[in-house]
Design a protein around this motif. Structure first.
Motif, PDB file in Angstrom:
ATOM      1  N   ALA A 116     -12.191 -49.853-130.619  1.00 51.12           N
ATOM      2  CA  ALA A 116     -12.879 -50.855-129.811  1.00 51.12           C
ATOM      3  C   ALA A 116     -12.590 -52.258-130.322  1.00 51.12           C
ATOM      4  CB  ALA A 116     -14.386 -50.589-129.822  1.00 51.12           C
ATOM      5  N   GLU A 117     -12.164 -52.409-131.614  1.00 54.84           N
ATOM      6  CA  GLU A 117     -11.859 -53.718-132.156  1.00 54.84           C
ATOM      7  C   GLU A 117     -10.567 -54.255-131.530  1.00 54.84           C
ATOM      8  OE1 GLU A 117     -13.900 -53.821-136.563  1.00 54.84           O
ATOM      9  OE2 GLU A 117     -11.755 -53.416-136.376  1.00 54.84           O
ATOM     10  N   HIS A 118     -10.585 -55.532-131.245  1.00 55.57           N
ATOM     11  CA  HIS A 118      -9.432 -56.170-130.610  1.00 55.57           C
ATOM     12  C   HIS A 118      -8.913 -57.273-131.526  1.00 55.57           C
ATOM     13  CE1 HIS A 118      -6.800 -57.882-127.616  1.00 55.57           C
ATOM     14  NE2 HIS A 118      -7.409 -59.050-127.727  1.00 55.57           N
ATOM     15  N   LYS A 119      -7.611 -57.191-131.895  1.00 55.24           N
ATOM     16  CA  LYS A 119      -6.994 -58.192-132.764  1.00 55.24           C
ATOM     17  C   LYS A 119      -6.061 -59.069-131.944  1.00 55.24           C
ATOM     18  CE  LYS A 119      -6.993 -54.993-136.707  1.00 55.24           C
ATOM     19  NZ  LYS A 119      -6.146 -54.308-137.719  1.00 55.24           N
ATOM     20  N   GLU A 120      -6.094 -60.367-132.247  1.00 55.10           N
ATOM     21  CA  GLU A 120      -5.221 -61.289-131.527  1.00 55.10           C
ATOM     22  C   GLU A 120      -4.751 -62.394-132.475  1.00 55.10           C
ATOM     23  OE1 GLU A 120      -5.166 -63.883-127.356  1.00 55.10           O
ATOM     24  OE2 GLU A 120      -6.965 -62.774-127.980  1.00 55.10           O
ATOM     25  N   GLN A 121      -3.441 -62.696-132.415  1.00 51.80           N
ATOM     26  CA  GLN A 121      -2.852 -63.734-133.247  1.00 51.80           C
ATOM     27  C   GLN A 121      -2.877 -65.073-132.514  1.00 51.80           C
ATOM     28  OE1 GLN A 121      -1.795 -63.284-136.332  1.00 51.80           O
ATOM     29  NE2 GLN A 121      -1.760 -61.052-136.475  1.00 51.80           N
ATOM     30  N   PHE A 122      -3.279 -66.131-133.231  1.00 50.20           N
ATOM     31  CA  PHE A 122      -3.291 -67.477-132.668  1.00 50.20           C
ATOM     32  C   PHE A 122      -2.429 -68.389-133.537  1.00 50.20           C
ATOM     33  CE2 PHE A 122      -7.040 -65.529-130.916  1.00 50.20           C
ATOM     34  CZ  PHE A 122      -7.106 -66.048-129.620  1.00 50.20           C
ATOM     35  N   ILE A 123      -1.479 -69.083-132.917  1.00 51.65           N
ATOM     36  CA  ILE A 123      -0.597 -69.998-133.627  1.00 51.65           C
ATOM     37  C   ILE A 123      -1.217 -71.398-133.606  1.00 51.65           C
ATOM     38  CG2 ILE A 123       1.734 -70.923-133.782  1.00 51.65           C
ATOM     39  CD1 ILE A 123       1.592 -67.918-134.127  1.00 51.65           C
ATOM     40  N   VAL A 124      -1.249 -72.025-134.769  1.00 52.77           N
ATOM     41  CA  VAL A 124      -1.785 -73.382-134.860  1.00 52.77           C
ATOM     42  C   VAL A 124      -0.812 -74.337-134.183  1.00 52.77           C
ATOM     43  CG1 VAL A 124      -2.555 -75.221-136.404  1.00 52.77           C
ATOM     44  CG2 VAL A 124      -2.933 -72.826-137.031  1.00 52.77           C
ATOM     45  N   LEU A 130      -9.567 -76.518-136.564  1.00 51.19           N
ATOM     46  CA  LEU A 130     -10.128 -75.168-136.563  1.00 51.19           C
ATOM     47  C   LEU A 130     -11.040 -74.981-135.357  1.00 51.19           C
ATOM     48  CD1 LEU A 130     -10.307 -72.490-138.127  1.00 51.19           C
ATOM     49  CD2 LEU A 130     -12.334 -73.396-139.276  1.00 51.19           C
ATOM     50  N   ALA A 131     -11.765 -76.020-134.999  1.00 50.90           N
ATOM     51  CA  ALA A 131     -12.676 -75.938-133.850  1.00 50.90           C
ATOM     52  C   ALA A 131     -11.890 -75.722-132.563  1.00 50.90           C
ATOM     53  CB  ALA A 131     -13.508 -77.214-133.756  1.00 50.90           C
ATOM     54  N   ALA A 132     -10.742 -76.428-132.428  1.00 56.43           N
ATOM     55  CA  ALA A 132      -9.929 -76.281-131.221  1.00 56.43           C
ATOM     56  C   ALA A 132      -9.327 -74.887-131.135  1.00 56.43           C
ATOM     57  CB  ALA A 132      -8.827 -77.337-131.211  1.00 56.43           C
ATOM     58  N   LEU A 133      -8.859 -74.372-132.264  1.00 57.85           N
ATOM     59  CA  LEU A 133      -8.271 -73.036-132.270  1.00 57.85           C
ATOM     60  C   LEU A 133      -9.323 -71.976-131.975  1.00 57.85           C
ATOM     61  CD1 LEU A 133      -5.503 -71.697-134.521  1.00 57.85           C
ATOM     62  CD2 LEU A 133      -7.584 -70.349-134.321  1.00 57.85           C
ATOM     63  N   PHE A 134     -10.516 -72.114-132.563  1.00 58.88           N
ATOM     64  CA  PHE A 134     -11.589 -71.144-132.321  1.00 58.88           C
ATOM     65  C   PHE A 134     -12.047 -71.195-130.863  1.00 58.88           C
ATOM     66  CE2 PHE A 134     -13.735 -69.620-136.454  1.00 58.88           C
ATOM     67  CZ  PHE A 134     -12.488 -69.323-136.991  1.00 58.88           C
ATOM     68  N   LYS A 135     -12.050 -72.389-130.292  1.00 59.05           N
ATOM     69  CA  LYS A 135     -12.437 -72.510-128.889  1.00 59.05           C
ATOM     70  C   LYS A 135     -11.422 -71.781-128.010  1.00 59.05           C
ATOM     71  CE  LYS A 135     -13.636 -75.916-125.340  1.00 59.05           C
ATOM     72  NZ  LYS A 135     -13.753 -77.368-125.024  1.00 59.05           N
ATOM     73  N   ARG A 136     -10.137 -71.911-128.361  1.00 58.45           N
ATOM     74  CA  ARG A 136      -9.090 -71.206-127.621  1.00 58.45           C
ATOM     75  C   ARG A 136      -9.236 -69.697-127.780  1.00 58.45           C
ATOM     76  NH1 ARG A 136      -5.178 -73.980-129.600  1.00 58.45           N
ATOM     77  NH2 ARG A 136      -3.995 -72.448-130.823  1.00 58.45           N
ATOM     78  N   SER A 140     -17.495 -69.685-130.767  1.00 58.37           N
ATOM     79  CA  SER A 140     -18.436 -70.788-130.591  1.00 58.37           C
ATOM     80  C   SER A 140     -18.326 -71.806-131.719  1.00 58.37           C
ATOM     81  CB  SER A 140     -19.868 -70.236-130.548  1.00 58.37           C
ATOM     82  OG  SER A 140     -20.218 -69.691-131.820  1.00 58.37           O
ATOM     83  N   ALA A 141     -18.913 -72.955-131.480  1.00 60.85           N
ATOM     84  CA  ALA A 141     -18.956 -74.002-132.509  1.00 60.85           C
ATOM     85  C   ALA A 141     -19.782 -73.537-133.703  1.00 60.85           C
ATOM     86  CB  ALA A 141     -19.542 -75.285-131.920  1.00 60.85           C
ATOM     87  N   ARG A 142     -20.755 -72.669-133.449  1.00 65.33           N
ATOM     88  CA  ARG A 142     -21.582 -72.153-134.544  1.00 65.33           C
ATOM     89  C   ARG A 142     -20.733 -71.286-135.482  1.00 65.33           C
ATOM     90  NH1 ARG A 142     -26.632 -71.987-136.011  1.00 65.33           N
ATOM     91  NH2 ARG A 142     -27.418 -70.267-137.264  1.00 65.33           N
ATOM     92  N   ASP A 143     -19.782 -70.519-134.911  1.00 63.19           N
ATOM     93  CA  ASP A 143     -18.879 -69.723-135.742  1.00 63.19           C
ATOM     94  C   ASP A 143     -18.084 -70.632-136.682  1.00 63.19           C
ATOM     95  OD1 ASP A 143     -19.545 -67.216-134.651  1.00 63.19           O
ATOM     96  OD2 ASP A 143     -18.223 -67.557-132.939  1.00 63.19           O
ATOM     97  N   ILE A 168      -7.655 -63.235-135.258  1.00 60.52           N
ATOM     98  CA  ILE A 168      -9.068 -63.112-134.880  1.00 60.52           C
ATOM     99  C   ILE A 168      -9.332 -61.677-134.461  1.00 60.52           C
ATOM    100  CG2 ILE A 168     -10.895 -63.938-133.370  1.00 60.52           C
ATOM    101  CD1 ILE A 168      -9.832 -66.096-135.211  1.00 60.52           C
ATOM    102  N   VAL A 169     -10.355 -61.058-135.044  1.00 54.35           N
ATOM    103  CA  VAL A 169     -10.732 -59.682-134.718  1.00 54.35           C
ATOM    104  C   VAL A 169     -12.118 -59.694-134.080  1.00 54.35           C
ATOM    105  CG1 VAL A 169     -11.071 -57.337-135.584  1.00 54.35           C
ATOM    106  CG2 VAL A 169      -9.408 -58.850-136.700  1.00 54.35           C
ATOM    107  N   LYS A 170     -12.218 -59.071-132.897  1.00 55.69           N
ATOM    108  CA  LYS A 170     -13.495 -59.001-132.192  1.00 55.69           C
ATOM    109  C   LYS A 170     -13.872 -57.548-131.941  1.00 55.69           C
ATOM    110  CE  LYS A 170     -12.686 -63.317-129.619  1.00 55.69           C
ATOM    111  NZ  LYS A 170     -12.591 -63.902-128.258  1.00 55.69           N
ATOM    112  N   ASN A 171     -15.171 -57.305-131.742  1.00 52.01           N
ATOM    113  CA  ASN A 171     -15.629 -55.957-131.400  1.00 52.01           C
ATOM    114  C   ASN A 171     -15.597 -55.771-129.887  1.00 52.01           C
ATOM    115  OD1 ASN A 171     -17.873 -57.298-130.400  1.00 52.01           O
ATOM    116  ND2 ASN A 171     -19.174 -56.760-132.150  1.00 52.01           N
ATOM    117  N   GLU A 172     -16.078 -54.616-129.430  1.00 53.09           N
ATOM    118  CA  GLU A 172     -16.019 -54.283-128.010  1.00 53.09           C
ATOM    119  C   GLU A 172     -16.827 -55.265-127.159  1.00 53.09           C
ATOM    120  OE1 GLU A 172     -17.373 -50.365-127.202  1.00 53.09           O
ATOM    121  OE2 GLU A 172     -16.101 -50.120-125.444  1.00 53.09           O
TER     122      GLU A 172
END
Length: 475
Positions: A116-124, A130-136, A140-143, A168-172
């Motif tokens: 169920a975990e989903h991994k995705e690579q993000f290129i700077v 960091l805020a712009a990359l996390f938003k993409r 959230s800004a809280r993260d 970035i790794v996310k759950n289901e």
């Protein structure tokens, strides 16, 4: 019956007694039950009708093993060690079977969580924060805020550079669970999110060092020979630095000179990372043999333990060629008059770093119309070096410098016809030719380390020689 009794009375008294005993025994045999019959009845009672009887009165148990002594009359005996071990083995098998029957649901549950975990690579990207990359990445800004409160994350993630990757790794449910950021080829910063908050850890790969051999013969120039041997530009420069106190790589090399080296290669998880240090080297220059062995202090010594580092560099700049050599009766190129040229002119690109030839104190750092920007260094009561026509000076008068420290850059200031470094070497107040003057040696390896060094030197130089023979035989 009466006749039998009358007949008995006619028998002698002794015969009557014997016959009476026989009759009693016969009656006992007829009317008392046998062991087999008793056992059959007991078994019959225990089995509650599941047993049939033979004509002789014996119990018949379907699919049962026949025992010589009925089970009901056996005296229990303690089990043997073999029987205990066998029972334990059977019990373990039963437990494993029960575990196997119940565990698939747990394993499947874990597999389901991982799946169920989903991994995705993000290129700077250029200009990314960091805020712009996390938003993409849909975070959230809280993260961003909570992650940057972690010491290592704050130190590294706030300095991300274009081209770097962040996983970035996310759950289901699409919630962040982990962040992976490569600090370097062997270290990864892992940020994990639990119910209690964020945590961080650095995961480091195990580095394996391997030894590699390379060798070449110079046919055109040293650089091309190094490239043909498979060396990188850094390794070629490192080799030149090691032997730079004994060999002038711009003027002393000849066709047919050759070298051989042993160097480290570093691997992590079986993948090549980078080249390491040169461990041992041999250089043949105009028939003279030079050797170098790296010791644990990071310094290089000859195979016998003499320091490769001299008190002074042979030349303080990586130059292309010498435009004017040391000449006490040279004609000045500008005035045309005979004037001693008391140094050596090294030609290189404008801005090339100029290095201090040895450790010392800057006694002058200034400018005039003849010398342009210049620096004079006094090394001790015997030696002084001078550096003229610099584009920029990077040291001040009174400053202490180390050997190899950059003191300025090459230029064309002062009375010159082109960009070059004019370098002078003075011994006891007398100018000497920097290219031929005998340079003082640094201290040899410490006596306490001598035996350990010689053992290492013999091992490396023997291996180097063996590799050269193998290469020669393969040609």
């Amino acid at each position: 019956m009466g006749k039998v009794i009358t007949l008995l009375k006619l028998l002698p008294r002794l015969h009557q007694i014997i016959l009476s005993i026989l009759v009693v025994i016969t009656l006992m045999v007829v009317f008392l039950p046998s062991d087999d019959a008793q056992a059959s009845r007991s078994t019959n009672s225990a089995l509650s009708g599941s047993v049939t009887f033979s004509d002789e009165g014996k119990a018949i148990i379907p699919n049962a093993q026949a025992y010589p002594v009925p089970l009901a009359f056996r005296t229990p005996e303690p089990p043997s060690a073999a029987e205990i071990a066998q029972d334990a083995s059977k019990a373990n098998q039963v437990d494993l079977t029960q575990t196997a029957l119940s565990s698939p649901a747990i394993d499947n549950e874990e597999d389901t969580v991982e799946a169920a975990e989903h991994k995705e690579q993000f290129i700077v990207r250029s200009g990314d924060t960091l805020a712009a990359l996390f938003k993409r990445a849909g975070l959230s800004a809280r993260d961003v805020y909570e992650i940057t409160q972690l010491p290592k994350a704050k130190k590294n993630l706030l300095k991300i550079m274009p081209g770097e990757e962040i996983e970035i790794v996310k759950n289901e449910a699409g919630e962040l669970t982990k962040v992976h950021y490569h600090l370097d080829p062997i270290s990864t910063l892992i940020i994990s999110k639990q119910s209690s908050g964020y945590s961080e850890a650095v995961e480091t790969k195990q580095v394996e060092s391997r030894t590699k051999f390379a060798a070449a013969t110079i046919s055109s120039n040293f650089w091309n020979a190094g490239v043909s041997a498979g060396l990188t530009p850094n390794q070629i420069m490192q080799l030149a630095t090691i032997f730079g106190w004994d060999i002038d790589f711009a003027l002393d090399l000849r066709q047919g000179d050759n070298f051989a080296i042993l160097f480290e290669e570093e691997y992590a998880d079986g993948e090549f990372l980078r080249n390491g240090n040169i461990l041992a080297a041999e250089f043949i220059n105009q028939g003279d043999k030079y050797t170098a062995v790296r010791y644990k202090d990071g310094s290089y010594y000859s195979a016998e333990g003499r320091s490769m580092r001299k008190a002074f560099l042979r030349s303080p700049v990586d130059f292309k060629y010498v435009s004017s050599s040391f000449n006490p009766r040279r004609l000045h190129p500008v005035t045309g008059q005979v004037k001693a040229h008391r140094g050596v002119d090294y030609v290189a690109a404008v801005g090339t770093p100029i290095k201090a030839a040895g450790k010392g104190r800057v006694i002058k750092s200034g400018y005039n119309q003849y010398n342009g920007n210049y620096v004079f260094i006094k090394h001790n009561e015997t030696y002084t070096t001078k550096y003229l026509h610099l584009k920029k000076r990077k040291v001040k008068q009174g400053q202490t410098v180390k050997q190899g420290q950059v003191i300025g850059t090459l230029g064309s200031t002062g009375r010159v016809t082109g960009a070059h470094l004019h370098y002078e070497f003075i011994v006891n107040g007398v100018h000497r030719n920097p290219r031929t003057v005998k340079l003082p040696q640094s201290l040899p390896i410490d006596k306490k380390e001598k035996q350990q060094f010689l053992a290492l030197s013999q091992q490396l130089m023997t291996k180097l020689e063996q590799q050269q023979q193998v290469q020669l035989a393969a040609q």
